[in-house]
Design a protein around this motif. Structure first.
Motif, short mmCIF file in Angstrom:
data_model
loop_
_atom_site.label_atom_id
_atom_site.label_comp_id
_atom_site.label_asym_id
_atom_site.label_seq_id
_atom_site.Cartn_x
_atom_site.Cartn_y
_atom_site.Cartn_z
N ALA A 1 0.84 -1.20 0.00
CA ALA A 1 0.00 0.00 0.00
C ALA A 1 0.88 1.25 0.00
CB ALA A 1 -0.93 -0.01 1.21
N SER A 2 1.94 1.22 0.78
CA SER A 2 2.87 2.37 0.83
C SER A 2 3.59 2.55 -0.49
CB SER A 2 3.90 2.16 1.94
OG SER A 2 3.30 2.14 3.20
N ARG B 1 1.20 3.90 -3.10
CA ARG B 1 0.87 5.30 -2.79
C ARG B 1 2.02 6.21 -3.20
NH1 ARG B 1 0.86 6.56 3.27
NH2 ARG B 1 3.04 6.27 2.76
N ASP B 2 3.24 5.80 -2.87
CA ASP B 2 4.41 6.61 -3.21
C ASP B 2 4.60 6.73 -4.73
OD1 ASP B 2 4.76 6.92 -0.50
OD2 ASP B 2 6.49 5.56 -0.38
N GLU B 3 4.15 5.72 -5.47
CA GLU B 3 4.22 5.75 -6.93
C GLU B 3 3.05 6.54 -7.54
OE1 GLU B 3 4.40 1.68 -8.24
OE2 GLU B 3 6.48 1.45 -7.59
N GLY B 4 2.09 6.93 -6.71
CA GLY B 4 0.93 7.67 -7.20
C GLY B 4 -0.18 6.81 -7.76
N ASP B 5 -0.12 5.50 -7.52
CA ASP B 5 -1.17 4.59 -7.98
C ASP B 5 -2.18 4.43 -6.85
OD1 ASP B 5 -2.81 2.54 -8.92
OD2 ASP B 5 -1.14 1.47 -9.88
N TRP B 6 -3.11 5.39 -6.76
CA TRP B 6 -4.04 5.45 -5.63
C TRP B 6 -4.96 4.24 -5.59
CZ3 TRP B 6 -1.44 8.73 -3.22
CH2 TRP B 6 -0.90 9.85 -3.83
N GLU B 7 -5.39 3.75 -6.75
CA GLU B 7 -6.31 2.61 -6.78
C GLU B 7 -5.65 1.35 -6.21
OE1 GLU B 7 -9.86 1.03 -6.92
OE2 GLU B 7 -9.48 3.10 -7.51
N LYS B 8 -4.44 1.08 -6.67
CA LYS B 8 -3.72 -0.11 -6.15
C LYS B 8 -3.40 0.07 -4.67
CE LYS B 8 -2.06 -2.75 -9.81
NZ LYS B 8 -2.02 -4.18 -9.82
N ARG C 1 -5.13 1.73 -2.48
CA ARG C 1 -6.39 1.50 -1.76
C ARG C 1 -6.68 0.00 -1.64
NH1 ARG C 1 -9.28 4.85 -4.35
NH2 ARG C 1 -9.24 6.47 -2.78
N GLU C 2 -6.44 -0.77 -2.70
CA GLU C 2 -6.66 -2.22 -2.67
C GLU C 2 -5.81 -2.87 -1.59
OE1 GLU C 2 -5.98 -4.02 -6.49
OE2 GLU C 2 -7.22 -2.52 -7.51
N TRP C 3 -4.54 -2.46 -1.50
CA TRP C 3 -3.65 -3.06 -0.51
C TRP C 3 -3.94 -2.60 0.90
CZ3 TRP C 3 -1.48 -7.44 -1.22
CH2 TRP C 3 -1.25 -7.88 -2.52
N VAL C 4 -4.41 -1.37 1.06
CA VAL C 4 -4.84 -0.90 2.38
C VAL C 4 -5.99 -1.79 2.85
CG1 VAL C 4 -6.03 0.97 3.60
CG2 VAL C 4 -4.07 1.49 2.16
N LYS C 5 -6.96 -2.04 1.98
CA LYS C 5 -8.11 -2.87 2.35
C LYS C 5 -7.67 -4.29 2.67
CE LYS C 5 -11.57 -0.15 -0.02
NZ LYS C 5 -12.60 -0.08 -1.03
N PHE D 1 -2.90 6.27 5.97
CA PHE D 1 -3.43 6.27 4.59
C PHE D 1 -4.66 7.15 4.40
CE2 PHE D 1 -0.79 2.51 4.75
CZ PHE D 1 -0.08 2.63 3.57
N GLY D 2 -5.18 7.69 5.46
CA GLY D 2 -6.29 8.64 5.35
C GLY D 2 -7.42 8.16 4.47
#
Length: 99
Positions: A36-37, A40-47, A49-53, A95-96
């Motif tokens: 998820a980190s 996020r750092d790469e700017g792929d918000w969708e992926k 979010r998937e890993w946060v879930k 991850f807000g």
């Protein structure tokens, strides 16, 4: 991953996650957090979010009453620094809106 000085690619981390999912669900939760980190750092918000879930789903199965129960077992995964403690509150704080 044998070379601990090199950061892992997302694909390498995903392969590690799949292995851990079958053998060590806590390690899989740590790897999901790292993925998820990374995304996020790469700017792929969708992926991300998937890993946060995925991380949150895995954490649901663990007790979180004491600091010892939520202490991470590794300092980093694939070059991504982990928090000292991993639980729902930490994930949601880090991850807000992605959580």
């Amino acid at each position: 991953m044998t070379n601990q000085t090199r950061a892992a690619s997302a694909l390498e981390l995903e392969a590690i996650f799949q292995q851990e999912l079958a053998t060590n669900r806590w390690a899989a939760a740590e790897s999901a957090y790292a993925l998820a980190s990374l995304y996020r750092d790469e700017g792929d918000w969708e992926k991300s979010r998937e890993w946060v879930k995925q991380c949150l789903r895995l954490l649901e199965g663990f007790p979180a009453d004491t600091m010892e129960q939520v202490a991470t077992t590794r300092t980093s995964v694939g070059g991504v620094q982990l928090p000292n403690h991993l639980h729902e509150g930490v994930v949601r704080e880090r991850f807000g809106e992605l959580a």
